[in-house]
Structures are given as structure tokens and as C-alpha cells.
Design a protein around this motif. Sequence first.
Motif, short mmCIF file in Angstrom:
data_model
loop_
_atom_site.label_atom_id
_atom_site.label_comp_id
_atom_site.label_asym_id
_atom_site.label_seq_id
_atom_site.Cartn_x
_atom_site.Cartn_y
_atom_site.Cartn_z
N ALA A 190 32.30 -42.65 -5.52
CA ALA A 190 33.34 -43.37 -6.65
C ALA A 190 34.27 -42.68 -6.34
CB ALA A 190 32.21 -43.93 -7.71
N GLU A 191 35.40 -43.96 -6.69
CA GLU A 191 36.52 -43.38 -6.74
C GLU A 191 36.93 -44.52 -8.57
OE1 GLU A 191 38.51 -44.39 -2.44
OE2 GLU A 191 37.95 -46.48 -3.12
N ALA A 192 36.82 -45.39 -8.55
CA ALA A 192 36.66 -45.30 -9.73
C ALA A 192 35.11 -46.22 -11.04
CB ALA A 192 37.44 -47.21 -9.98
N VAL A 193 35.03 -46.47 -11.84
CA VAL A 193 33.87 -47.30 -12.48
C VAL A 193 34.14 -48.09 -13.42
CG1 VAL A 193 31.99 -46.52 -13.96
CG2 VAL A 193 33.02 -44.86 -13.07
N ILE A 194 33.43 -48.94 -12.84
CA ILE A 194 33.53 -50.79 -13.98
C ILE A 194 32.33 -50.62 -15.17
CG2 ILE A 194 33.06 -53.07 -13.78
CD1 ILE A 194 33.57 -52.89 -10.65
N LEU A 195 32.84 -50.16 -15.81
CA LEU A 195 32.08 -51.09 -17.60
C LEU A 195 31.64 -52.13 -17.03
CD1 LEU A 195 34.28 -48.37 -19.80
CD2 LEU A 195 32.12 -47.92 -18.31
N GLY A 196 30.58 -53.16 -16.11
CA GLY A 196 30.49 -53.96 -16.52
C GLY A 196 29.22 -54.28 -17.46
N CYS A 197 29.33 -53.57 -18.60
CA CYS A 197 29.02 -54.44 -19.72
C CYS A 197 29.42 -54.21 -20.65
CB CYS A 197 27.48 -54.28 -19.59
SG CYS A 197 26.74 -54.40 -21.63
N THR A 198 30.16 -55.15 -21.71
CA THR A 198 30.94 -55.59 -22.28
C THR A 198 30.30 -54.91 -23.53
OG1 THR A 198 29.71 -57.79 -23.75
CG2 THR A 198 31.81 -58.07 -22.47
N GLU A 199 29.19 -53.87 -24.09
CA GLU A 199 29.06 -53.06 -25.28
C GLU A 199 29.81 -51.31 -24.48
OE1 GLU A 199 26.99 -56.83 -25.88
OE2 GLU A 199 26.69 -54.95 -24.65
N ILE A 200 29.69 -50.68 -23.27
CA ILE A 200 30.13 -50.45 -23.25
C ILE A 200 30.65 -49.06 -23.38
CG2 ILE A 200 29.81 -48.44 -21.13
CD1 ILE A 200 27.77 -49.95 -19.71
N MET A 201 31.76 -49.95 -24.04
CA MET A 201 33.46 -49.85 -24.14
C MET A 201 32.99 -49.27 -25.35
SD MET A 201 34.42 -52.49 -26.25
CE MET A 201 36.08 -52.56 -26.32
N LEU A 202 31.75 -49.88 -25.98
CA LEU A 202 32.13 -48.64 -27.42
C LEU A 202 31.52 -47.54 -27.53
CD1 LEU A 202 30.09 -51.25 -29.02
CD2 LEU A 202 32.41 -51.10 -29.50
N LEU A 203 31.14 -46.84 -26.18
CA LEU A 203 30.27 -45.50 -25.93
C LEU A 203 31.15 -44.37 -24.87
CD1 LEU A 203 27.87 -43.86 -26.59
CD2 LEU A 203 27.26 -44.84 -24.18
N VAL A 204 31.56 -45.16 -24.47
CA VAL A 204 32.23 -43.90 -23.93
C VAL A 204 34.16 -44.51 -23.24
CG1 VAL A 204 30.48 -43.82 -22.10
CG2 VAL A 204 32.00 -45.59 -21.11
N GLU A 205 34.86 -43.45 -23.52
CA GLU A 205 35.95 -43.45 -22.82
C GLU A 205 37.09 -42.58 -22.10
OE1 GLU A 205 37.38 -41.25 -26.57
OE2 GLU A 205 36.90 -42.96 -28.07
N PRO A 206 38.11 -43.12 -21.86
CA PRO A 206 38.23 -42.47 -20.24
C PRO A 206 38.50 -40.96 -20.46
CG PRO A 206 40.49 -44.09 -21.71
CD PRO A 206 39.29 -43.78 -22.18
N GLN A 207 38.18 -40.09 -21.08
CA GLN A 207 38.42 -39.12 -21.12
C GLN A 207 36.55 -38.72 -20.95
OE1 GLN A 207 39.13 -40.35 -23.88
NE2 GLN A 207 38.27 -39.34 -25.49
N ASP A 208 35.57 -39.55 -20.27
CA ASP A 208 34.06 -39.56 -20.49
C ASP A 208 34.29 -39.34 -18.56
OD1 ASP A 208 33.20 -38.98 -22.58
OD2 ASP A 208 33.71 -41.26 -23.35
#
Length: 230
Positions: A190-208
Motif C-alpha cells: 500500500a502506497e497510502a491508506v484510506i480511513l474509510g470509516c468516518t470515526e477512524i480519524m478520531l483514533l489515528v493520526e498521520p504519525q501512525d
Amino acid sequence: MRTIGLIGGMSWESSAEYYRILNEGIRDRRGPTASAKCLMWSFDFSEIEALQHAGDWAALTERMIDAARRLESGGADVLLICTNTMHRMAPAVEAAVGIPLLHIADPTAERIKAAVLRKVGLLGTAFTMEQGFYKGRLTERHGLDVLIPEATDRETVHRVIYEELVAGKVRPESREAYRAVIARLVAAGAEAVILGCTEIMLLVEPQDSAVPMFDTTALHAAAAVDFALG
């Protein structure tokens, strides 16, 4: 300014983020006292979640169409479904109203393509990761190569969403689990990751993540701001 119609409450944790991002976007473009013209139909997510896990997509489609028509009747000029999973019925919702629907996958894919990336990992509910409605749009309409986690990782991602994130619980051990899932997607190419659930942004950040992450919530809301100010 056009009026944005939001089908929300799935869960309200992410719907609150939509409201914040929309208003911040309008304020940044229009000035310190400006805010978004918007309407929201907010579901009781406990009812939606039960129907999802029962596989009653027909009943869910009826509810989504009803919400869309209520927003259209209330004066909305555009519709946003504030959840990735419920885009399973986006075609039916779009066909039932006379106003456009901004599909959450499209601004995400456009941003990925602009970054000259093609092979992407997808995180989301089991429905989003395993069924064809979301991956198919990314592949067929946008030419992306979509990877999903292995079965045990999909179970972990799904469980954290429904047992923790929709209830506003952000746990360090779950962040570590997501980091590990992301790392395995990257190892798979994977060259990138889609946070394909609108709640995931509450958990992970770019540094993860060792590769760029594309937050569907923020990108969807930003596309709505662009449309509203058209």
C-alpha cells in the motif's frame, strides 16, 4: 451559499466532526463570522447498527431515502451521507431525489490520484472493506488498486469501530492495533491508506502510518464546502 443536507447520526461522533469541519471551512473562506448553511437528519444509530448486522439492507435503504427526501423538502441543495458504510445505498438515494449527492469515495480518490498514488489500503467497517460497493467505485471509476487487511485484522478494525469509536472511546491499545494493521498493509504494497470509516480519524493520526493517510471525513466535508460556495 448553497445549503448542505447531511444524513448523519451514524454515528453522531463523526457527524459532529462534519459540522465542525464544514463551519471551519466556510469561516476560512468567507470570514470570521461566516458559517455553513446546513440541515441535518440524524438517526438513532442503535437502530441503524442493528439493521446493518442483521443484513437488512432493504430497510436501511428505505430509511436513507426517507431522510434524503426530508432534507430535500427542507431546502437542501446537495446531500452528504455522513458515513462510508451507508454509501452502499448511495445509488438508490441519489435516484430518489432531485438534488446531487456528493459520494464520499470521489473526493478521496481524487486527492489520492493528485498525489500520484495508485495502490491503497482500505480501513473501515467489515461491510465497507469486504463488500463491493466501495472498493468497486474506487477501482472502476478511479482506477485505484485497493488492498484490504487480512481477516483477523478486519475483525479488529470492525470491532474497534462498533465497540469503541462510535461510543467516543479512544483507547491507546486500539491505536497500537490499528498501527499494526496499517503497517501490514504497507508491507503488502500500500502506497497510502484510506480511513474509510468516518470515526477512524478520531483514533489515528498521520504519525501512525509510514505512508500518507486520506481521511474521508475531512475530504468529504471539504468537497461540500467547495460545492456550497460553488
